[in-house]
Design a protein around this motif. Structure first.
Motif, PDB file in Angstrom:
ATOM      1  N   SER A  11      33.898  45.317  44.457  1.00 26.92           N
ATOM      2  CA  SER A  11      35.204  45.238  45.059  1.00 26.92           C
ATOM      3  C   SER A  11      35.861  44.251  44.268  1.00 26.92           C
ATOM      4  O   SER A  11      35.471  43.074  43.881  1.00 26.92           O
ATOM      5  N   VAL A  12      37.187  44.247  43.922  1.00 25.70           N
ATOM      6  CA  VAL A  12      38.043  43.549  43.412  1.00 25.70           C
ATOM      7  C   VAL A  12      39.364  43.188  44.148  1.00 25.70           C
ATOM      8  O   VAL A  12      39.932  44.128  44.636  1.00 25.70           O
ATOM      9  N   LEU A  14      43.047  42.548  44.650  1.00 22.99           N
ATOM     10  CA  LEU A  14      44.206  42.649  43.890  1.00 22.99           C
ATOM     11  C   LEU A  14      45.331  42.008  44.654  1.00 22.99           C
ATOM     12  O   LEU A  14      45.887  41.936  45.711  1.00 22.99           O
ATOM     13  N   VAL A  25      40.554  46.793  45.883  1.00 19.02           N
ATOM     14  CA  VAL A  25      40.204  48.146  44.709  1.00 19.02           C
ATOM     15  C   VAL A  25      38.930  48.100  44.348  1.00 19.02           C
ATOM     16  O   VAL A  25      38.196  47.021  44.160  1.00 19.02           O
ATOM     17  N   ALA A  27      36.031  48.446  40.993  1.00 21.29           N
ATOM     18  CA  ALA A  27      36.041  47.767  39.611  1.00 21.29           C
ATOM     19  C   ALA A  27      36.698  48.709  38.631  1.00 21.29           C
ATOM     20  O   ALA A  27      37.135  48.510  37.860  1.00 21.29           O
ATOM     21  N   ARG A  29      39.345  51.055  39.038  1.00 19.30           N
ATOM     22  CA  ARG A  29      40.510  50.961  39.260  1.00 19.30           C
ATOM     23  C   ARG A  29      40.908  49.504  38.475  1.00 19.30           C
ATOM     24  O   ARG A  29      41.995  49.732  37.895  1.00 19.30           O
ATOM     25  N   ALA A  30      40.372  48.512  38.665  1.00 13.77           N
ATOM     26  CA  ALA A  30      40.774  47.297  38.353  1.00 13.77           C
ATOM     27  C   ALA A  30      40.813  47.191  36.756  1.00 13.77           C
ATOM     28  O   ALA A  30      41.622  46.685  36.082  1.00 13.77           O
ATOM     29  N   ALA A  39      47.962  44.404  34.472  1.00 13.94           N
ATOM     30  CA  ALA A  39      47.174  43.466  35.306  1.00 13.94           C
ATOM     31  C   ALA A  39      46.678  42.377  34.345  1.00 13.94           C
ATOM     32  O   ALA A  39      46.267  42.785  33.259  1.00 13.94           O
ATOM     33  N   VAL A  41      43.211  39.328  34.515  1.00 17.12           N
ATOM     34  CA  VAL A  41      42.181  38.522  35.452  1.00 17.12           C
ATOM     35  C   VAL A  41      42.725  37.242  35.849  1.00 17.12           C
ATOM     36  O   VAL A  41      43.351  36.645  34.950  1.00 17.12           O
ATOM     37  N   ILE A  88      42.237  40.334  40.179  1.00 17.30           N
ATOM     38  CA  ILE A  88      43.297  40.536  39.354  1.00 17.30           C
ATOM     39  C   ILE A  88      44.608  40.586  39.685  1.00 17.30           C
ATOM     40  O   ILE A  88      45.008  40.784  40.879  1.00 17.30           O
ATOM     41  N   ARG A  89      45.650  40.234  38.839  1.00 12.12           N
ATOM     42  CA  ARG A  89      47.082  40.110  39.273  1.00 12.12           C
ATOM     43  C   ARG A  89      47.871  41.248  38.537  1.00 12.12           C
ATOM     44  O   ARG A  89      47.857  41.358  37.365  1.00 12.12           O
TER      45      ARG A  89
END
Length: 209
Positions: A11-12, A14, A25, A27, A29-30, A39, A41, A88-89
Motif C-alpha cells: 500500500s502507498v 497518494l 493505491v 505499489a 500503480r504508484a 508523481a 516520492v 507519493i504526490r
C-alpha cells in the motif's frame, strides 16, 4: 519485508498536489505514476519532507537497501532493486477529496474487525454476513448505525426481527467511522506511521482499490 511480486501489492498513500491525502493505491500503480513523471516520492525524514523523482528514488533505494532494508518492501528488476515508497504526490492533481467514508462491505467488515456483533466471535469474511439491526421490513435503513457484521448462525437466529424481539444483544452499538476502517487497520502498523501527518479527518475520504 516483501520482495518481488508480493511487494507490487503493498500500500502507498497518494497525495494531491497540495499534499492532501486522496486515496491508497498499490505499489504497481504508484511506481507507474512515478515512472511516467506524473508523481514524485515524498519521504519523511526527521520531520522534513524530501521529494524524489523516479531516477532519484532508484539512487535513494540503494542507500536504503544498505542501511534500512527492513523498513521497506522491495521490487527487483533486471538492473536494480527499488524500494516501494510509503507516500507519493501527484504533480498535476489538486482536487480536494469529498468528506465521508463510503458505506460498503469492505469498510463494514473492517469496522467490526470481522467479528459477529451478536456472539462476538471472529470469522473469515466468507463466513460473515451483514445484518440490518432494525430490519428493512420494519423501516430499517442502509446506514452505518443500522448495519453490523453477523455470523450465519446469529443472522438466522435473529431473522427478520429486531435484537429485542429476538432476545439478542449487540456487543457494541454500530457507529459511523470518522475515517476509513481499512485505513485504521493500516495505521496500527508502524510501517505506515508516516501517513498520519497527512490525514485531516475533515476532508479525508479513502477508497482502497
Amino acid at each position: 519485508m516483501a520482495v518481488g511480486e508480493a511487494a507490487l501489492s503493498a500500500s502507498v498513500l497518494l497525495l494531491n498536489r497540495l499534499y492532501m491525502a486522496v486515496r491508497v493505491v498499490n505499489a504497481r500503480r504508484a511506481l507507474t505514476l512515478l515512472y511516467r513523471d506524473l508523481a514524485e516520492v515524498v519521504s519523511v525524514d526527521d520531520g522534513r519532507y524530501l521529494s524524489y523523482d523516479f531516477n532519484d528514488w532508484i539512487e535513494v533505494s540503494q542507500a536504503k537497501q544498505r542501511f534500512q532494508p527492513e523498513r521497506y518492501d522491495w521490487i527487483r528488476t533486471v538492473r536494480f532493486q527499488i524500494a516501494v515508497p510509503k507516500i507519493i504526490r501527484l504533480l498535476g492533481y489538486d482536487k480536494v477529496p469529498s468528506p465521508g467514508v463510503k458505506l460498503n462491505r469492505r469498510n463494514l467488515f473492517a469496522r467490526d474487525q470481522n467479528r459477529c456483533q451478536y456472539c462476538g466471535k471472529r470469522y473469515p469474511t466468507s463466513e460473515l454476513s451483514l445484518d440490518h439491526v432494525v430490519p428493512r421490513s420494519h423501516g430499517g435503513q442502509n446506514t452505518w448505525e443500522n448495519i453490523v457484521c453477523a455470523c450465519v448462525y446469529c443472522n438466522m437466529k435473529k431473522g427478520g426481527r429486531t435484537p429485542q424481539q429476538a432476545h439478542m444483544k449487540l456487543i457494541a452499538p454500530p457507529t459511523r467511522p470518522k475515517r476509513s476502517p481499512v485505513l485504521t487497520i493500516k495505521l496500527s502498523d508502524s510501517k505506515y506511521a508516516s501517513w498520519k501527518q497527512f490525514l485531516d479527518f475533515a476532508y479525508w475520504n479513502v477508497e482502497l482499490k
